[in-house]
Every structure is written in structure tokens, then in C-alpha cells.
Scaffold this active site. Structure first.
Site, PDB file in Angstrom:
ATOM      1  N   MET A  62       0.739  -1.367   0.018  1.00  0.00           N
ATOM      2  CA  MET A  62      -0.119  -0.129   0.175  1.00  0.00           C
ATOM      3  C   MET A  62       0.775   1.136  -0.025  1.00  0.00           C
ATOM      4  O   MET A  62       1.727   1.298   0.605  1.00  0.00           O
ATOM      5  CB  MET A  62      -0.813   0.035   1.094  1.00  0.00           C
ATOM      6  CG  MET A  62      -1.650  -1.319   1.358  1.00  0.00           C
ATOM      7  SD  MET A  62      -2.657  -1.551   2.963  1.00  0.00           S
ATOM      8  CE  MET A  62      -4.017  -0.363   2.317  1.00  0.00           C
ATOM      9  N   SER A  63       0.620   2.276  -0.756  1.00  0.00           N
ATOM     10  CA  SER A  63       1.180   3.490  -1.016  1.00  0.00           C
ATOM     11  C   SER A  63       2.834   3.111  -1.089  1.00  0.00           C
ATOM     12  O   SER A  63       3.050   2.604  -2.371  1.00  0.00           O
ATOM     13  CB  SER A  63       1.219   4.207   0.285  1.00  0.00           C
ATOM     14  OG  SER A  63       1.731   5.648   0.100  1.00  0.00           O
TER      15      SER A  63
END
Length: 392
Positions: A241-242
Site C-alpha cells: 500500500m502506498s
């Protein structure tokens, strides 16, 4: 709220809590943890009302005061023999201690380690007092360890798939709870961890980022398969994520045990995008930079373990480029993106892949179009796990 005239606007186009884009996004993320019992509306809004512009000191003090208040309540309930109350309060206190560090760049401040320890303590008390199927783990790593949790799905059979979650630069492993919930309900075990440069691994073990993320994930998979016999070794998924979405494909390229890799969002060269922002300031002292740029440089220097200068940050970020390993990815890839995504590059990443792949774009109709689906976790879970369960 800043402007109550919302006519004709999509919710993600508005700053509700602060003109500072990062503070507003963090607050939306914190509020979106409510359905999982990790925050409560009144407590969050009480803190928001105390914040002052972009003042980091006000931020850390407001969140830590709320954390202390809720932790005191949890400990009193535990002392009186009320485990349910104690567990739920400990969970929220743990979140608020972490929240106090989400927007705080003074890496030498002792409160960073103190509040990180308190967050961990509260979370472990929550697990001990509740029936949530989580178990603390320490993955051996480079003479130290990576802290994490194994979550055992109550809906799983004797052998079941596992989803390994890699958080981003600014959030912590515990903050991926919305993904864990989706996995556990569908018979998928889950592992969350803080890698070097992230969460507790950075703040308590002083471990900093590295670009060759296969040397983080592969030892974790080795550890998990040895320790947890209920994991089906042929059904391993990795989700980043990210910034974790940039790091994870590297692990998938080198560790062929990974059957499915999910990136949220995808990005070929994280380093080049940041370098482009910093080029014009490469000969400027950090103390002479605009506040937002100076904070960016300090944050990267700290988390990557380099001196606090623009040139050193540029130098280390040149290593964060996956262009030369994309052709080594052979597992199935699921690339997430959003029309409100602040980090561009997911579609270019998807197009560059030569493996089984799917591109999933969250638009305004989904209400999950912001970075990493902030504000739309319930919707994102539904879209995401329909695909994960099919792939595994």
C-alpha cells in the site's frame, strides 16, 4: 469544515478538516478506522478541534492526550475485571498513540519511541483481552527483527491462503486492519508487518528503508511457512500500500512463491518522482527550504538513513526504481488506482507488465477514489476481495 457549499462536488475533492492536504487526508483515514473499532467519532473530532494549522507540536500533544485518557480508562476497566471494556478501549488508545506520530518529523524526540511503545503495549493488551484472532510475531531480520502479527481466519480450512500486507511510508501495519478484516471473513489468513523504514521497525528498532525488498519479504515467508502449518504454501498473496505498493513488486519478481501481488497504487519509479521535485533545491540548505519541502527532505533522510541534505536524499532515491525488474515478474498482478490518486503512475506500471494482470480503477461512483481508498474502505474491500478470492 472549510466551506459548507458542497453542491456539485465529489467528497474527495474537498478538504473537510484542514487546508493542509496531508492533515486532511490523515484525518479521513483515522475516521475510516471507526468501523473496525479502532477510533470513535467524538474522540477524533475532539482532537481535530484542538489542531492548529500545520503545527506538529499541537498535533502530537492533542492525539497523545486523547490516547492517555483512553488508555487510563482501559487500565481501570481491566483492574475492575471488565475485559470487554478494557479491550475496546485499549484498541482505540493504541490507534491514538500511533496517530500522534503520523504527523511528527522530529526524529530525535524521545516521545517517538515512548509513544510507539505505548501503542504496541495497548494493542497487545487488546489482543490478550479480546477474542480477535491475532498473534504477535517477531520475524528475524539482519541481526534484529521485524514486528508484526499473524491473524488466523476463523473461516479457514485446515490449509488456507495467506495475504501478506506491506504498509506505506507513513502508516503502520496495524492501520491495514480494513484489509485484514476482508481477508479473515473470506477464509484467508493475514500477516501484517512493519518492514525497515516503517512503523515500529523504524521507531523502536532503528531499521531504515532498503530498495531490495525481496530481502525483507522472502525471510518473512520463510518464517511464516515454518511457524504456521495452516498456511497453504501454494496460495501466497502479497499486497503493498502506498510506498509499499512500489516495494512489493520487487519481492514478487524474485520470490516465485508469491502467487498474487496487489499494488495500491502501482509505480515504476518512486524515486524519480520525488527527485524531480527536489532537483531545483539540490544546492539549498534544508533550513532555507519552504516548510513543506524541508519536512519532506527530513522525513526521507530519517526513514532512509542518510544525512539530512537534499543531495543525499536525491542520491539514495536513485535506487528506488523498478524499471529493470518488471520483466522478471511472472505472478498474477492486481494494480489498483483511483481518479483521486495523488501518486500518478499506476496505469503506466500496469502497461509495462508482461504477466497475468488486471487494472482496477476506483472512480467517483465507487467513493473510494482517493489515495489507497481512504474514506472508502468498505467499498474497496468488496471490490478487492472479489478478485483476491478468485485468484487464490
Amino acid at each position: 469544515m472549510n466551506d459548507l457549499n458542497f453542491a456539485g462536488k465529489h467528497w474527495a475533492d474537498r478538504n473537510f478538516f484542514s487546508p493542509n492536504v496531508l492533515i486532511d487526508a490523515l484525518t479521513k483515514h483515522i475516521l475510516n478506522l471507526m468501523p473496525y473499532g479502532m477510533t470513535d467519532l467524538g474522540e477524533v473530532l475532539e482532537v481535530v478541534c484542538q489542531l492548529k494549522d500545520s503545527d506538529e507540536e499541537v498535533w502530537i500533544n492533542a492525539w497523545s492526550a486523547m490516547a492517555r485518557r483512553i488508555q487510563d480508562r482501559a487500565e481501570a476497566a481491566e483492574h475492575k475485571g471488565n475485559p470487554v471494556t478494557a479491550a475496546t478501549a485499549h484498541l482505540r488508545a493504541s490507534t491514538y498513540w500511533r496517530c500522534s506520530l503520523l504527523y511528527f518529523s522530529k526524529s530525535e524526540d524521545p516521545r517517538i519511541k515512548d509513544y510507539a511503545r505505548l501503542s504496541s503495549l495497548c494493542y497487545q493488551r487488546y489482543l490478550a483481552l479480546s477474542d480477535y484472532p491475532g498473534e504477535y510475531i517477531e520475524v528475524p531480520y539482519d541481526g534484529s527483527f521485524l514486528p508484526g502479527h499473524f491473524y488466523r481466519s476463523p473461516a479457514a480450512g485446515a490449509k488456507a491462503p495467506v495475504l501478506i500486507l506491506t504498509p506505506g511510508r507513513d502508516t503502520w501495519a496495524e492501520d491495514t486492519r480494513w484489509v485484514c478484516e476482508g481477508a479473515l471473513r473470506r477464509g484467508i489468513h493475514c500477516i501484517t508487518y512493519d518492514g525497515p523504514g516503517q512503523g515500529f521497525a523504524l521507531r523502536l528498532n532503528d531499521l531504515t528503508f532498503r530498495p531490495d525488498w525481496e530481502n525483507v519479504v522472502s525471510p518473512l515467508i520463510d518464517f511464516a511457512l515454518h511457524k504456521f502449518s495452516e498456511i497453504d504454501a501454494s496460495r501466497i498473496a502479497l499486497m503493498g500500500m502506498s510506498f509499499g505498493g512500489f516495494l512489493s513488486p520487487r519481492a514478487a519478481a524474485f520470490d516465485k512463491r508469491i502467487k498474487l501481488c496487489i499494488v495500491d497504487p502501482g509505480n515504476i519509479s518512486w524515486g524519480s518522482a520525488i527527485i524531480e521535485q527536489l532537483k531545483r533545491a539540490k544546492d539549498t540548505r534544508v533550513e532555507d527550504l519552504p516548510e513543506e519541502v524541508a519536512n519532506l527532505v527530513k522525513d526521507y533522510a530519517w526513514k532512509h538513513g542518510v544525512p539530512n541534505t537534499v543531495s543525499d536524499v536525491i542520491r539514495v532515491l536513485k535506487n528506488y526504481d523498478n524499471s529493470d525488474i518488471l520483466d522478471r515478474i511472472t505472478c498474477r498482478m492486481l494494480v489498483l488506482d483511483g481518479t483521486g490518486e495523488v501518486f500518478n503512475g499506476a496505469k503506466q506500471f500496469y502497461d509495462a507488465l508482461d504477466c497475468p494482470k488486471e487494472y482496477l480503477l476506483f472512480d467517483e461512483a465507487s467513493t473510494a477514489q482517493q489515495h489507497c481508498q481512504i474514506g472508502g474502505y468498505a467499498t474497496a474491500t468488496e471490490y478487492l476481495f472479489d478478485r483476491i478470492t478468485e485468484a487464490l
